[in-house]
Every structure is written in structure tokens, then in C-alpha cells.
Design an enzyme around this catalytic site. Structure first.
Site, mmCIF file in Angstrom:
data_model
loop_
_atom_site.group_PDB
_atom_site.id
_atom_site.type_symbol
_atom_site.label_atom_id
_atom_site.label_comp_id
_atom_site.label_asym_id
_atom_site.label_seq_id
_atom_site.Cartn_x
_atom_site.Cartn_y
_atom_site.Cartn_z
ATOM 1 N N ARG A 76 -20.612 -16.214 -7.593
ATOM 2 C CA ARG A 76 -20.652 -16.726 -8.964
ATOM 3 C C ARG A 76 -19.871 -18.036 -9.019
ATOM 4 N NH1 ARG A 76 -17.015 -15.318 -13.831
ATOM 5 N NH2 ARG A 76 -18.061 -16.585 -15.398
ATOM 6 N N HIS A 120 -18.039 -23.134 -17.876
ATOM 7 C CA HIS A 120 -16.733 -22.525 -17.624
ATOM 8 C C HIS A 120 -15.669 -23.513 -18.108
ATOM 9 C CE1 HIS A 120 -14.698 -19.244 -15.045
ATOM 10 N NE2 HIS A 120 -13.708 -19.926 -15.614
ATOM 11 N N GLU A 165 -16.207 -16.549 -20.888
ATOM 12 C CA GLU A 165 -15.072 -16.284 -21.778
ATOM 13 C C GLU A 165 -14.996 -17.243 -22.963
ATOM 14 O OE1 GLU A 165 -11.392 -15.869 -19.629
ATOM 15 O OE2 GLU A 165 -12.174 -14.276 -18.375
ATOM 16 N N ASN A 294 -15.200 -9.714 -17.790
ATOM 17 C CA ASN A 294 -14.068 -10.177 -16.983
ATOM 18 C C ASN A 294 -12.866 -9.355 -17.404
ATOM 19 O OD1 ASN A 294 -15.891 -12.116 -16.251
ATOM 20 N ND2 ASN A 294 -14.741 -13.856 -17.102
ATOM 21 N N TYR A 296 -8.718 -8.252 -16.610
ATOM 22 C CA TYR A 296 -7.454 -8.406 -15.880
ATOM 23 C C TYR A 296 -6.373 -7.438 -16.338
ATOM 24 C CZ TYR A 296 -9.495 -12.605 -13.942
ATOM 25 O OH TYR A 296 -10.325 -13.463 -13.269
ATOM 26 N N GLU A 371 -15.475 -10.900 -13.275
ATOM 27 C CA GLU A 371 -14.173 -11.344 -12.754
ATOM 28 C C GLU A 371 -13.205 -10.176 -12.798
ATOM 29 O OE1 GLU A 371 -12.263 -14.744 -14.602
ATOM 30 O OE2 GLU A 371 -14.145 -15.851 -14.637
#
Ligand code: FCB
Length: 467
Positions: A76, A120, A165, A294, A296, A371
Site C-alpha cells: 500500500r 495521504h 484518515e 487503521n 494503533y 495500517e
């Protein structure tokens, strides 16, 4: 019994243009908002910029060879808009497109499926000067750019992601100002959110018209996992409010064709939302082929008790300005437990919750983890090798919950580790290392860390080993 992933599961890594390419003035590329921002004193740690980054523009073949050596099956990457369409308008520049054409050919030659992200965060500066994302026309410009890239690469790239995002673009870019372009207007951040939604919808339609029908279109959301600090109704209400601003503001229109029920009332002190025009929600609500998530960390919130809240605990940098419009009544807290080098709490259960949430929220829509990864304080040892057991543990624990979520019914098709290699981590500069491959910033030499070898083995066998 080891956990086994399906044989067609995509084992990927992710990067983005400004974070790795460098070569910012080559081939007619013009500055993006991140060039301007990173060159503005005080905006990034140590004044770091993406001027050279990890020089991927010149080392692309070497980097693809490395991915092939690791046995990865998908990559990606993102396209730099101002490399392809320098003014954000008009025809594409062939020199810019050439780079991505060569990259895609190289990937396909080595059996690696490209997954192309159109945006992005690197808006051409000319479009910011014309109003940026708070201006409606930027959505039309994005759809035009999407059509250009779709026409050029749609014959060879099957996986497309419109935006990465959008929450960060809107609320960190125009609200708290810790990201480019660094504006701090709550109303502008909501306008930006709406126009990013519109951009996604219009680009999806434009791509469908420009490309073969087999191609798949997705969006990558940094869906937040927002946990209330207690079951007290005031804390539950705080979590609901943040969830709407973090998630519903995007997935509502994109997946369901409507903004969350309370969003307009929650933000009434900031804007009247007159920028939402008739027909916009229909334009945004386009059928998608996959949803990219994504992930985290989690967020922990409560009703405001200013003396006990930690203004940095929302994990999105420090600013006198909040990225949460109309949410002064909410306090953020540091979730308990271990943290990565970003200070982000490690909580794999959040990824499980997220995957099951979207399994319910968007039944039948395949999911991709676009991600996931961790920043660690990696350093080469005396033998030059870079051992990163903490990253391996992070990846293992998160992949274990991906597997569990799949067993519980989540249709997860692939996983993209952030990131292939250490790179420019936005306002944190080069100080935060997320790569599976170590980059020596003096020589730009690449050295796979132990996590890269671990991940390669996983891609080869599909079996999640014990750590
Ligand atoms: C995500 C971004 C990516 C990278 C990781 C750490 O929010 O999409 O570019 O910065 O965080």
C-alpha cells in the site's frame, strides 16, 4: 495449534508518498501543504522535512526488491498529488505519472499486489491557497485528480483507496493545527470533514467511470476506539460525542448516507452546517468494495474534570487548540498499561472491537487492516543487526486478535504493517521509527529488523508463531 490465516490473506506493508519519496522538486512536482508546513519553523521536531525523506523516489527498485525478498503479497503506497498534477488542476504531468507506472510494473513483476491510496495528506499548496479542504471546490479537484490517476493506472492496479484518515486531514490540519496546513478553526475543521467526505464520494464515482469494473475501491479510516472511563451516564455521553466526531462524521455519510443523529446539535456553537448542500449525502454514499481500518491505540474519555484530564492524552500531539469541535465538556485520559515510543497505549483488544463493530455496521463489506504497527526506540547492535522484540510482540498480539475476529465472523482480507521502513513521521520528524526495515539516516542504507524477518515468515507460512 498455531493460528492459521487463509492462504489468500494479503500480507502487506504500507507507506505514504511524502513520508518516503523525497525528490520534492523533481519532474515538475510542486510543493504540497506538507512541504510548506515542514519548512515553517517550529512545526516539526528538529525542523525535519520530507525533502529527502528516505529517497524512495530514487531507490524504488531496491525497495520493491526488499519487499519481494520478504515475500510480501501486497504493498500500500500513496500517490503524491502535486507530482502528478502540480497545480491541482488540468492535465496530468507524464513525468509524475511515470514514476508510479514504473513502481506498479515493478510490483506486478514480482507478484506484489499494489494498493494505491490517492490522498495521504499532501494537498497541492496551490489548492490550499485557493481555500484548502474547507473550500467546496477542493472536492471537485480531487475527483478530477482521481479520474486522471484511475485512467493511467486502472488497467494494472486493482485495489484503490480514496483517502487516508480523513479525520487527521480535517481535525489535525484545520482544528488543532498540529498537521499541515496548521490552521486552527473549529468551523473550518468541520467544513474540511464534509468536503473530504464529498471528495471521497465524487472520487469513487469518477474512478468507477475511469476504470475496469473489477477494480476495488475502499477508504482508510483511523476509526477511534473510544472507551468511557466509567459507566456513569455523563462519561457514556462524553464517549458518544467523541465517537461521533472521530468515526460517525465519516462512516455515517460514507456507509449510511447520513451524519450521526446528534452531531449537528453537538457542534451548533461552532457551525450551522450550511455547507452541506442538497444531494451531497447521496454523492458521498457510494457503494464500496472494502473498508480499510487503521488501528494503533484506544482513547479513554470522561465528562470534563479539567484538573484531572491530560490534554496530551488524546495522542494527537500538543496544541493550545483542540481537534474536537464543540467537545469542551469531554476530558481525555491516558489509558492504563504499556505504551509505544509514541506514548500510545498498547491495547490489541481495541482492534478486535473495531473489526467486530464494522462487521455489524457494514454487513457484507470486506475489511482490510490498512495500517497497524508500533514506534520503538530501535538501534543497531554492535553487529549492525536491529532487534526489535517489542515490535514483534505488538504485531503478534494484534494479528492474534485479527484471527480471533475472523473466527467471530469478521471478513478480514488482509493486513498492512505500518511501515515498510522508518520514515518521516509527520510533526515528529525522523525521531519515531515505525519501520520493519531500519533506515540509517546518514547513509540511507536499509537493514531489515528482526520484525521484518518475523513478518516474512508469517507471510510465508500463514501461521502465527508464539513469541
Ligand atoms: C497514521 C498515518 C501514517 C503514520 C502512522 C503512524 O495515522 O496514516 O502516515 O503516520 O499513523
Amino acid at each position: 495449534m498455531p493460528d492459521r490465516f487463509p492462504s489468500d490473506f494479503l500480507w502487506g506493508v504500507a507507506t505514504s508518498a511524502y513520508q518516503i519519496e523525497g525528490a520534492v522538486a523533481e519532474g515538475g512536482r510542486t510543493p504540497s501543504i506538507w512541504d510548506t508546513f515542514s519548512h515553517t519553523p517550529g512545526r516539526t521536531a528538529g525542523g525535519d522535512t520530507g525533502d529527502v525523506a528516505v529517497d524512495h523516489f530514487h531507490r524504488m527498485r531496491e525497495d520493491v526488491a526488499l519487499m519481494a525478498e520478504l515475500g510480501l503479497t501486497s504493498y500500500r503506497f500513496s500517490v503524491s498529488w502535486s507530482r502528478v498534477q502540480p497545480t491541482g488542476r488540468g492535465p496530468a504531468v507524464q513525468l509524475g505519472l511515470d514514476f508510479y507506472q514504473r513502481l506498479v510494473d515493478e510490483l506486478l513483476d514480482r507478484g506484489i499486489a499494489p494498493a494505491l491510496t490517492l490522498y495521504h495528506w499532501d494537498l497541492p499548496q496551490e489548492l490550499e491557497d485557493a481555500g484548502g479542504w474547507p473550500a467546496r471546490d477542493t472536492a471537485c479537484r480531487f475527483a478530477e485528480y482521481a479520474a486522471l490517476v484511475g485512467a493511467a493506472l486502472g488497467d494494472r492496479v486493482e485495489r484503490w483507496i480514496t483517502l487516508n484518515e480523513p479525520w487527521c486531514s480535517a481535525f489535525l490540519g484545520y482544528g488543532s493545527g498540529v498537521h499541515a496546513p496548521g490552521r486552527t478553526s473549529p468551523e473550518a475543521s468541520l467544513q474540511a470533514a464534509h468536503h473530504l467526505n464529498l471528495a471521497h464520494g465524487q472520487a469513487t464515482s469518477a474512478l468507477r467511470a475511469a476504470m475496469p469494473a473489477r477494480n476495488q475501491i475502499a477508504v482508510s479510516l483511523n476509526s477511534a476506539v473510544v472507551r468511557p472511563r466509567s459507566q456513569d451516564p455523563a462519561d457514556l455521553e462524553a464517549a458518544r460525542r467523541i465517537d461521533d466526531l472521530a468515526n460517525g462524521v465519516f462512516h455515517g455519510p460514507m456507509l449510511h448516507g447520513a451524519y450521526p443523529e446528534h452531531l449537528f446539535a453537538d457542534t451548533a456553537s461552532v457551525t450551522d452546517w450550511a455547507f452541506v448542500h442538497d444531494g451531497d449525502l447521496r454523492a458521498i454514499h457510494q457503494p464500496l468494495d472494502a473498508l480499510g481500518l487503521n488501528y494503533y491505540t484506544t482513547s479513554l474519555v470522561s465528562a470534563a474534570e479539567p484538573d484531572r484530564a491530560d490534554s496530551r492524552a488524546d495522542g494527537h500531539g500538543t496544541s493550545a487548540h483542540s481537534p474536537w469541535p464543540g467537545a469542551a465538556s469531554v476530558a481525555f485520559h491516558q489509558p492504563p498499561g504499556e505504551r509505544t515510543a509514541m506514548g500510545w497505549a498498547i491495547d490489541p483488544s481495541g482492534l478486535y472491537d473495531l473489526l467486530l463493530r464494522y462487521t455489524k455496521e457494514a454487513p457484507g463489506l470486506p475489511l482490510l487492516v490498512t495500517e497497524n504497527g508500533a514506534a520503538c526506540d530501535d538501534r543497531p547492535g554492535p553487529d549492525g543487526a536491529v532487534h526489535d522484540p517489542d515490535r514483534i510482540r505488538y504485531l503478534r498480539d494484534h494479528l492474534a486478535v485479527v484471527r480471533r475476529a475472523m473466527e467471530a465472523g469478521a471478513d478480514v482480507r488482509g493486513y498492512y504493517l505500518w511501515s515498510l521502513m522508518d520514515n518521516f513521521e509527520w510533526s515528529y520528524g525522523y525521531g519515531k521509527r515505525f519501520g520493519a526495515v531500519y533506515v540509517d539516516y546518514e547513509t540511507l542504507a536499509r537493514t531489515p529488523k528482526s520484525s521484518a524477518r518475523w513478518y516474512a515468515e508469517l507471510a510465508r507460512t500463514g501461521e502465527l508463531p508464539e513469541v
